[in-house]
Design a protein around this motif. Structure first.
Motif, PDB file in Angstrom:
ATOM      1  N   GLY A  14       0.799  -1.221   0.000  1.00  0.00           N
ATOM      2  CA  GLY A  14       0.000   0.000   0.000  1.00  0.00           C
ATOM      3  C   GLY A  14       0.832   1.270   0.000  1.00  0.00           C
ATOM      4  N   GLU A  15       2.167   1.139   0.100  1.00  0.00           N
ATOM      5  CA  GLU A  15       3.021   2.317   0.123  1.00  0.00           C
ATOM      6  C   GLU A  15       3.278   2.812  -1.295  1.00  0.00           C
ATOM      7  N   VAL A  16       3.499   4.114  -1.418  1.00  0.00           N
ATOM      8  CA  VAL A  16       3.833   4.702  -2.708  1.00  0.00           C
ATOM      9  C   VAL A  16       5.349   4.746  -2.792  1.00  0.00           C
ATOM     10  N   GLU A  17       5.906   4.090  -3.805  1.00  0.00           N
ATOM     11  CA  GLU A  17       7.353   4.016  -3.924  1.00  0.00           C
ATOM     12  C   GLU A  17       7.806   4.291  -5.343  1.00  0.00           C
ATOM     13  N   VAL A  29      14.403  16.141  -6.569  1.00  0.00           N
ATOM     14  CA  VAL A  29      13.035  16.489  -6.971  1.00  0.00           C
ATOM     15  C   VAL A  29      12.033  15.651  -6.169  1.00  0.00           C
ATOM     16  N   LEU A  30      12.303  14.379  -6.025  1.00  0.00           N
ATOM     17  CA  LEU A  30      11.411  13.505  -5.264  1.00  0.00           C
ATOM     18  C   LEU A  30      11.372  13.910  -3.790  1.00  0.00           C
ATOM     19  N   ALA A  31      12.517  14.295  -3.241  1.00  0.00           N
ATOM     20  CA  ALA A  31      12.550  14.746  -1.849  1.00  0.00           C
ATOM     21  C   ALA A  31      11.715  16.005  -1.673  1.00  0.00           C
ATOM     22  N   ARG A  32      11.758  16.906  -2.661  1.00  0.00           N
ATOM     23  CA  ARG A  32      10.941  18.122  -2.597  1.00  0.00           C
ATOM     24  C   ARG A  32       9.452  17.795  -2.602  1.00  0.00           C
ATOM     25  N   ALA A  33       9.084  16.714  -3.268  1.00  0.00           N
ATOM     26  CA  ALA A  33       7.674  16.308  -3.320  1.00  0.00           C
ATOM     27  C   ALA A  33       7.271  15.489  -2.096  1.00  0.00           C
ATOM     28  N   GLY A  34       8.193  15.243  -1.178  1.00  0.00           N
ATOM     29  CA  GLY A  34       7.834  14.555   0.063  1.00  0.00           C
ATOM     30  C   GLY A  34       8.314  13.123   0.163  1.00  0.00           C
ATOM     31  N   PHE A  35       9.036  12.634  -0.831  1.00  0.00           N
ATOM     32  CA  PHE A  35       9.526  11.259  -0.791  1.00  0.00           C
ATOM     33  C   PHE A  35      10.744  11.180   0.125  1.00  0.00           C
ATOM     34  N   ALA A  36      10.855  10.082   0.842  1.00  0.00           N
ATOM     35  CA  ALA A  36      11.996   9.831   1.724  1.00  0.00           C
ATOM     36  C   ALA A  36      12.853   8.730   1.107  1.00  0.00           C
ATOM     37  N   TRP A  44      18.781   1.862  -2.933  1.00  0.00           N
ATOM     38  CA  TRP A  44      17.978   2.792  -2.143  1.00  0.00           C
ATOM     39  C   TRP A  44      16.495   2.498  -2.310  1.00  0.00           C
ATOM     40  N   TRP A  45      15.747   2.714  -1.237  1.00  0.00           N
ATOM     41  CA  TRP A  45      14.298   2.578  -1.259  1.00  0.00           C
ATOM     42  C   TRP A  45      13.743   3.988  -1.131  1.00  0.00           C
ATOM     43  N   ILE A  46      13.000   4.423  -2.123  1.00  0.00           N
ATOM     44  CA  ILE A  46      12.426   5.773  -2.134  1.00  0.00           C
ATOM     45  C   ILE A  46      10.918   5.630  -2.055  1.00  0.00           C
ATOM     46  N   ARG A  47      10.328   6.237  -1.028  1.00  0.00           N
ATOM     47  CA  ARG A  47       8.883   6.107  -0.831  1.00  0.00           C
ATOM     48  C   ARG A  47       8.329   7.329  -0.113  1.00  0.00           C
ATOM     49  N   LEU A  48       7.005   7.464  -0.176  1.00  0.00           N
ATOM     50  CA  LEU A  48       6.326   8.495   0.599  1.00  0.00           C
ATOM     51  C   LEU A  48       6.117   7.976   2.021  1.00  0.00           C
ATOM     52  N   PRO A  49       6.022   8.872   3.006  1.00  0.00           N
ATOM     53  CA  PRO A  49       5.749   8.424   4.374  1.00  0.00           C
ATOM     54  C   PRO A  49       4.408   7.686   4.455  1.00  0.00           C
TER      55      PRO A  49
END
Length: 116
Positions: A14-17, A29-36, A44-49
């Motif tokens: 269910g996570e957005v990655e 750019v992804l970090a600016r949009a809220g991705f961690a 690396w695993w890049i996902r939204l909280p």
């Protein structure tokens, strides 16, 4: 930039990655949009909280996809995450109908303005 698309998907939990080739600029750019970004065994695993609601996740995933597309990256956004209309047109922007026309005094010490 790679010719392979950056994919923004809703994962099995269910996570957005984000999957695919992400360079340093795309990561910013992804970090600016809220991705961690988290270290993982294979990169690396890049996902939204988690737990911020589907509407918030959809909005930020679409925002990230739009920013990456504007930066000329190939982006594949999961259709379930897209918040823009399917035909690609943005909603009409409602402009102001009236303009504030209040008179303002001239700044102190400025020479008087001559009228024509």
């Amino acid at each position: 930039m790679s010719s392979e698309a950056i994919r923004i998907i809703r994962g099995p939990g269910g996570e957005v990655e984000v999957r695919g080739p992400v360079d340093a600029f795309a990561a910013d750019v992804l970090a600016r949009a809220g991705f961690a970004t988290y270290p993982a065994l294979r990169g690396w695993w890049i996902r939204l909280p988690f737990d911020l609601g589907r509407a918030w996740e959809n909005k930020h995933a679409t925002w990230a996809a739009n920013m990456l597309t504007a930066a000329r990256y190939h982006v594949d956004l999961d259709p379930d995450l897209c918040t823009t209309p399917p035909n690609g047109s943005a909603p009409a922007v409602v402009g102001r109908t009236r303009v504030a026309t209040t008179t303002q005094p001239a700044p102190a010490g400025s020479p008087p303005r001559q009228r024509r």
